[in-house]
Structure formats: structure tokens, C-alpha cells
Design a protein around this motif. Structure first.
Motif, PDB file in Angstrom:
ATOM      1  N   ASN B 108       0.830  -1.197   0.000  1.00  0.00           N
ATOM      2  CA  ASN B 108       0.000   0.000   0.000  1.00  0.00           C
ATOM      3  C   ASN B 108       0.868   1.252   0.000  1.00  0.00           C
ATOM      4  OD1 ASN B 108       0.745   0.631   2.663  1.00  0.00           O
ATOM      5  ND2 ASN B 108      -0.766  -0.827   3.428  1.00  0.00           N
ATOM      6  N   LEU B 109       0.204   2.373  -0.259  1.00  0.00           N
ATOM      7  CA  LEU B 109       0.934   3.628  -0.432  1.00  0.00           C
ATOM      8  C   LEU B 109       1.702   4.013   0.819  1.00  0.00           C
ATOM      9  CD1 LEU B 109      -1.575   5.875  -2.380  1.00  0.00           C
ATOM     10  CD2 LEU B 109       0.402   4.644  -3.218  1.00  0.00           C
ATOM     11  N   GLY B 112       5.013   2.344   1.433  1.00  0.00           N
ATOM     12  CA  GLY B 112       6.022   2.844   0.522  1.00  0.00           C
ATOM     13  C   GLY B 112       6.505   4.225   0.923  1.00  0.00           C
ATOM     14  N   LEU B 113       5.572   5.043   1.424  1.00  0.00           N
ATOM     15  CA  LEU B 113       5.933   6.407   1.818  1.00  0.00           C
ATOM     16  C   LEU B 113       6.904   6.403   2.979  1.00  0.00           C
ATOM     17  CD1 LEU B 113       2.709   8.620   1.676  1.00  0.00           C
ATOM     18  CD2 LEU B 113       4.813   8.872   0.389  1.00  0.00           C
TER      19      LEU B 113
END
Ligand SMILES: Nc1ncnc2c1ncn2[C@@H]1O[C@H](COP(=O)(O)OP(=O)(O)O)[C@@H](O)[C@H]1O
Ligand SMILES: [Mg+2]
Lengths: 423, 251
Positions: B108-109, B112-113
Motif C-alpha cells: 500500500n501507499l 512505501g511512503l
């Protein structure tokens, strides 16, 4: 060829005449209750004729002129040089960026209130342009209604504060998430379209939102807008002379300093700065993640992207939604800065300006976008006497950019990825 | 593993593919040959989900896939290249391979962030896989070049590498030797054999280069004007009278 050129040039000049003469030449004048039509005076006619002649000459010698423009020495000659060593460049770049941010942190304490206020506006545009850059620059979706999401963010804060007395800090994520939700819902039916069609439909969406805000008077106050939007607070400290909200304290009393209107302006500027940096960092990170690469891949070759298992809808929607999210962010800050918003702040021209920033800055490039945001916001303020010609200069600048540097001020540079040889 | 049964594709009045059948077993290289305009690419377009066939069935590992969206078919492990190379030409060579691995990196985003450890591990793995395949096709030194700047033969190899990093079960190659010089064709020949031998993929190959086809194919299907003309081993095809008359004869 020459005869063809001549005919074309004559035609263009003729069109110039028949369009500009009625628009500029004729005047409706009210005399009592009668309206009379007066013809143009001599100078106007001369000007119109002159314009037609210029158009004629330009079209006649168009190729030579465009060729000449191209051969003018490049405004940024170093851009064609060999790039320096990759790791050195990256190091210098990160130092310069850190330096700029540090400078931006301290700068407002030494300049006038007006400058700080303007700088806040620049930062809002930076956020907007960085967000739109995701949609247009990276994903390649021409969105002409981006201002709608900006409006959603601003109105979310305005309405929530009016009806529930919500604070800025709570409104910030809510506004952004709601804008993102709008992006998701609006994007779903629209993103099947391509190119020009997408541009037209998003343009329509932008207008629909604005007209809705204008006409839904019971909720939004229509053209009168919504006022009394609260300023941000710092850990419950307000920046006004008197504390408005129960339970809050005031900034100048807590620190035992004299009240000054500047505190609030600087505080807002700092918030905008932090949020703009946050936006830049998050999007930068996205660009190096699978989502970011998927956006670019779909822009580059949709068929190839799909053949590798990328879902067109999911990828486009994610770009649209994330872009909208940051517009909502900017909208909340804008509402707080102005204290009053009305549909007038969210006209198509705003979308066009944000788009111009993205194009001027170089699609996909973040530093370029920041520079362009500064240029587009500040130049008109500096040259107020030219304000009538603002759009004209703007248009001319765009045309020149397209001739000289179609890739923008600072085209996006690919990141360098080190690979280790596998066994 | 793949079975195409009586596939037909009609464009308005034109029946581009008419009742074509073919099957591919595991560990096999199957070729489709035929003159230009015979409908070979159209068969690929149906198999890879770009077109919805107007008739017939396509079974991949026993499941019907005809008419499924392209990206879903690709996720099942059927990946293709294109007759005209389709790279992400403004992206770098290695980025081309990273795009193809988005599914291996399907996190999910947020993770990764903030770069969670599990995200980092996956990211490193996909970089390693990219490095491995670039090395394999001789492009590792060009990893950070823009893909559009590569020479034609290199672009072709990159396209194959980009398919391979998705770890497909079935690879569909549309005229991979087109535009290659003899040395490059030979390399390609070895690469395709190695894909089958060492990486356990089955290959469907459309190709005009007869020596290549005869060399590496386990079986060959000939189509002519949309209709199946013959099928069999290279030896059988070489001796088939219809084929000689319609296709090999004129060459
Ligand atoms: N999308 C399409 N619309 C209409 N006709 C098509 C389309 N795609 C292919 N065709 C036609 O189908 C026939 C087969 O084409 P194709 O499969 O590309 O042949 P091959 O790859 O064997 O050279 C050609 O006559 C071509 O014009
Ligand atoms: Mg073909």
C-alpha cells in the motif's frame, strides 16, 4: 507554396479585421433611456488596420520568423551540456534545496507584511501545481477543472467552521480527504475518455462545481460567499488581539509580547511552507514508488502498460485522487488565509494559471514547478501597471516557451538507480 | 497449458481470423507462421485480451480467458511483446523493468511512503531481478539510459526482459527477429531456447525468419488468410504440399 502562403495570410488578416472591428470599434452608449451605437473613432480604426497588417505579415513570413526564433541562442545554454557525475549532482541538489528551505523559514521575519502575504499565496500555488503535476505531468491526463478540488477543500473548511466551529488543523485532513473523494467519484466515469475529450469534460466539471457553489445559496451563501473562517491556532493559541474561542489562549499574551498583526501572517506563511514542503516530499516519494512509475508508464504507452498487467482505471484514478487530495490541502490553507471565500476565487482562470505553472515549469519537474509558481504569481504583482496586459504577456510567454523550450524551464530528470550485478 | 479452440475474429465484413485452433503444452515452443495479413497478430491480440474474439474459446490452464480484460490475462502469466516495439521510451531501461514488476511490489501507499522494512526488501528484490535480466540480455551497462535511445536490437531485447521480470508462464513473441541483423538473430535464437530450458516458460512465436522458426520450434501452425492451413512439427511443415504452395513456395 508562396501563393498558398499569401492566400492564407490574407485570410488571417481578414478574420482579424472582421472580428476586431465590431468588438473594439463599436460602442454601445447609454443616453438617457436610449442606447445608441457609435462607430469607431479614427485612431481605433488605424489600430485595427495595423493589427490586421501585422497578422498578415506574420502569417506571410511565418516560417522565417519561427525559424529565426529557434536560432536565437538558447536562453539556458548549460542545459545542453553533459550532466555531472550522478552522485555529486544529487548531493549538490539536496544541499541547495535544504538551503532554500532554511532561507525560506527565516526570510519572513525581515520583510514587509505584504511580501509575506504574497509569499503565502505563492506557496499555495506551489501546492496546487505540484498536485496538478501528478495528474498532467506524470500521468498525462489533461485536467482543466482542477480548481474544483481546490474549491472543495476551501468550502469544506468554510462550511464546517460555520456549522460546527471546526479548527483549521482538523479541517486540513478532512478537506483534503473530501477533495480526494471527489476526485475518485468524478474520476471514475471520466477517465475512460482520452486527450481532448477528457480535457473538455474536466473543464465542465470545474464549472459545474463553481456554478453549484454559486447557486446553492442556502448552503454556500451563493455569490456572497462565506466569511469568518477562523485562522489557524498554535497549540490552542490564537493570533488575534482577543481570544475568540472558549478555552484558547492568545499568542502574544502567552509569550508576553506586544500584539502585532504580523504574527498571524508569518504563522500562516510558515504553515503554508511546511505543507508545501510536505507536498513536495510526498509526491517525490510517490514518483519513486510503483504508483509513480505506473503513472508514467501509462502516459508513455498505455497498451504496453496494460499488457504488463497495469489496470488503466486504477492507475489513472490513483493519479486523479492524489492530485485532488493536494488541491484540497491548498484549498483549506487558502480559506484560512483569506478568512472569506466565494465562488469567484474558483473560476476557470485559476485552473488555467495552475496548468500554466505546470507547463512552464516543465511537466514532471518539481523544482521547475516551484520556480514557475513564483514567476507566475509574483510578476503580475511587480508589474501592476501592466495588469491590463497580464493575460497577453502570459499568452506570449507560453508561446515563446513552446518554441524555445517545449520541455519547460526545468525538464524532469530521471533518477539514477544503482544496480548490482547478480550472480 | 494453452488451448485455442476455433477462434474467430471479425472486423465488420472482414473475417481476419477464421476458426483457428492451436495448443501449447508446458515446456514447448510453438510457432505461428503465415504471410503478411494472415491474421497472426490478431490471434495474439485475442489471446492477450486486446480484442474480444467474435467466436471460439481460449483456455489457459483450464480456465476460459477469452474476453477477459488484458491486464487480468497478463496477471495470469500470459505476457506478450509487440510487432512494433512498445517501450516506455522516456523512462530509463531499469525503470521499464520496474514498471513490469509492480505486482511483486504490490504494497500500500503508506508502507512505501515511510519505507517499511518489508517494502525495502521487496524493492531490493525487484531491483535485483531487474539487474539479473538486464545482465542476461546484455543491457546492464545501459540500465540508466532512456529506453528510447537504445539501438533497435537492444530495444527488442529489453522488451523481452520486461516480459520476463513478470515471471510469466507463457510468453508470446510477435516477430521478435524483425529488423535484427543475423548475429542478433542468432543471439535471439539462443535466448528463446534458454527461456524454455532454463526458465521453464512456454513460448508462442510469430516469426517470418524461417531458419529461426524451423530451428527452435517444437511445433508450427500455418495460417493463411485467417484460416488454419497446416500444423505439425517443423519436419512435417517443410514437407506439406499446401504450405509449400501457399507460403514457402513464394518466398
Ligand atoms: N483493429 C482492426 N480493425 C480492422 N481490421 C483489422 C484490425 N486488426 C487487423 N485487421 C485486419 O486483419 C487482417 C490480419 O491482420 P494481422 O493480424 O495484423 O496480420 P499479420 O499479423 O498476420 O500480418 C489484416 O487484413 C488487417 O488489416
Ligand atoms: Mg503481424
Amino acid at each position: 507554396m508562396a501563393a498558398n502562403n499569401f492566400r492564407h495570410a490574407l485570410f488571417c488578416a481578414f478574420i482579424t479585421l472582421i472580428i476586431s472591428y465590431p468588438i473594439i470599434g463599436f460602442n454601445l452608449e447609454a443616453q438617457g433611456i436610449n442606447v445608441t451605437l457609435t462607430g469607431a473613432d479614427a485612431t481605433t480604426i488605424v489600430m485595427v488596420l495595423l493589427a490586421a497588417v501585422i497578422v498578415f505579415l506574420f502569417q506571410m513570413f511565418r516560417e522565417q520568423i519561427m525559424g529565426g526564433l529557434k536560432s536565437i541562442p538558447h536562453p539556458l545554454p548549460q542545459s545542453n551540456k553533459e550532466p555531472m557525475a550522478e552522485n555529486r549532482r544529487a548531493k549538490i541538489e539536496s544541499w541547495v534545496l535544504t538551503g532554500i528551505v532554511v532561507l525560506a523559514l527565516f526570510w519572513p521575519f525581515f520583510v514587509s507584511r505584504g511580501s509575506v502575504d504574497l509569499a503565502t499565496l505563492v506557496l499555495i500555488y506551489v501546492m496546487l501545481a505540484l498536485g496538478l503535476n501528478v495528474v498532467v505531468g506524470l500521468a498525462g491526463l489533461l485536467d482543466l477543472g482542477y480548481v474544483a478540488f481546490y474549491a472543495v477543500g476551501a468550502y469544506t473548511f468554510a462550511l464546517l467552521s460555520q456549522y460546527t466551529g471546526i479548527s483549521f488543523w482538523l479541517a486540513l485532513p478532512i478537506g483534503a480527504l473530501l477533495a480526494a473523494l471527489f476526485g475518485l467519484v468524478l474520476g471514475f466515469p471520466v477517465l475512460r475518455l482520452r486527450g481532448d475529450y477528457l480535457a473538455i469534460v474536466t473543464l465542465g466539471f470545474g464549472e459545474i462545481i463553481r456554478i453549484l457553489l454559486n447557486n446553492w445559496t442556502t448552503l454556500t451563501g451563493g455569490p456572497n460567499g462565506i466569511g469568518g473562517i477562523p485562522d489557524p491556532t498554535l497549540f490552542g493559541m490564537e493570533f488575534g488581539r482577543r481570544v475568540k474561542e472558549e478555552g484558547n489562549t492568545s499568542f502574544h499574551e502567552t509569550f508576553g509580547i506586544a500584539y502585532s498583526g504580523e504574527h498571524k501572517v508569518i504563522f500562516l506563511y510558515l504553515i503554508a511552507l511546511v505543507l508545501a514542503v510536505f507536498t513536495a516530499l510526498v509526491i517525490r516519494r510517490f514518483m519513486r514508488m510503483p504508483v509513480g512509475r505506473a503513472w508514467e508508464a501509462l502516459r508513455e504507452d498505455e497498451i504496453a502498460a496494460r499488457s504488463l498487467g497495469l489496470s488503466r482505471t486504477a492507475v489513472k484514478l490513483s493519479a486523479f485522487t492524489i492530485g485532488a487530495f493536494f488541491a484540497g490541502f491548498a484549498g483549506t490553507v487558502f480559506a484560512s488565509k483569506q478568512g472569506f471565500i466565494s465562488p469567484e476565487s474558483f473560476v476557470f482562470l485559476e485552473s488555467a494559471i495552475i496548468l500554466a505553472i505546470v507547463v512552464l515549469g516543465g511537466m514532471g519537474s518539481q523544482i521547475g514547478v516551484v520556480l514557475a509558481a513564483i514567476a507566475v504569481t509574483i510578476l503580475p504583482e511587480l508589474a501592476r501597471e501592466f495588469s491590463e496586459y497580464r493575460m497577453l504577456i502570459f499568452g506570449a510567454a507560453m508561446v515563446l516557451m513552446m518554441v524555445w523550450r517545449p520541455q519547460g524551464l526545468m525538464p524532469m530528470r530521471r533518477i539514477h538507480i544503482e544496480l548490482k550485478r547478480q550472480e | 497449458m494453452l488451448e485455442v479452440q476455433n477462434l474467430s475474429m471479425r472486423f465488420g465484413g472482414l473475417l481476419a481470423v477464421d476458426e483457428v485452433s492451436l495448443d501449447v503444452q508446458e515446456h514447448e515452443i510453438v510457432s505461428i507462421i503465415g504471410p503478411n495479413g494472415a491474421g497472426k497478430t490478431t490471434v495474439f491480440n485475442c489471446m492477450s485480451g486486446f480484442y474480444k474474439p467474435t467466436g471460439g474459446k481460449i483456455l489457459f490452464e483450464g480456465k476460459e480467458v477469452q474476453g477477459k480484460p488484458d491486464y487480468k490475462i497478463s496477471r495470469l502469466g500470459m505476457v506478450r511483446t509487440f510487432q512494433h516495439v512498445r517501450l516506455f521510451s522516456q523512462m530509463t531501461v531499469v525503470e521499464n523493468l520496474l514498471v513490469a514488476q509492480h505486482r511483486h511490489l504490490n504494497t500500500n501507499l503508506i508502507s512505501g511512503l515511510i519505507k517499511t522494512p518489508s517494502y525495502r526488501t521487496k524493492e531490493q528484490k525487484s531491483l535485483d531481478r531487474a539487474a539479473y535480466w538486464l545482465d542476461r540480455v546484455g543491457l546492464l551497462d545501459l540500465a540508466n539510459r532512456e529506453a528510447g535511445n537504445l539501438a533497435y536490437g537492444q530495444q527488442r531485447r529489453l522488451e523481452i526482459a520486461r516480459c520476463m521480470v513478470t515471471e510469466p508462464k507463457l510468453l508470446m513473441l510477435d516477430e521478435p527477429a524483425a529488423g535484427l541483423n543475423p548475429a542478433e538473430t542468432k543471439e535471439l535464437n539462443q535466448l528463446i531456447i534458454s527461456l524454455k530450458e532454463d526458465y521453464n516458460v512456454s513460448v508462442v512465436l510469430i516469426e517470418h525468419d524461417m531458419s529461426l522458426v524451423m530451428d527452435i520450434s517444437d511445433r508450427i501452425n500455418v495460417i493463411n488468410q485467417g484460416r488454419p492451413l497446416a500444423s505439425g512439427t517443423p519436419e512435417e511443415i517443410r514437407q506439406n504440399d499446401d504450405v509449400i504452395k501457399a507460403y514457402l513456395g513464394e518466398a
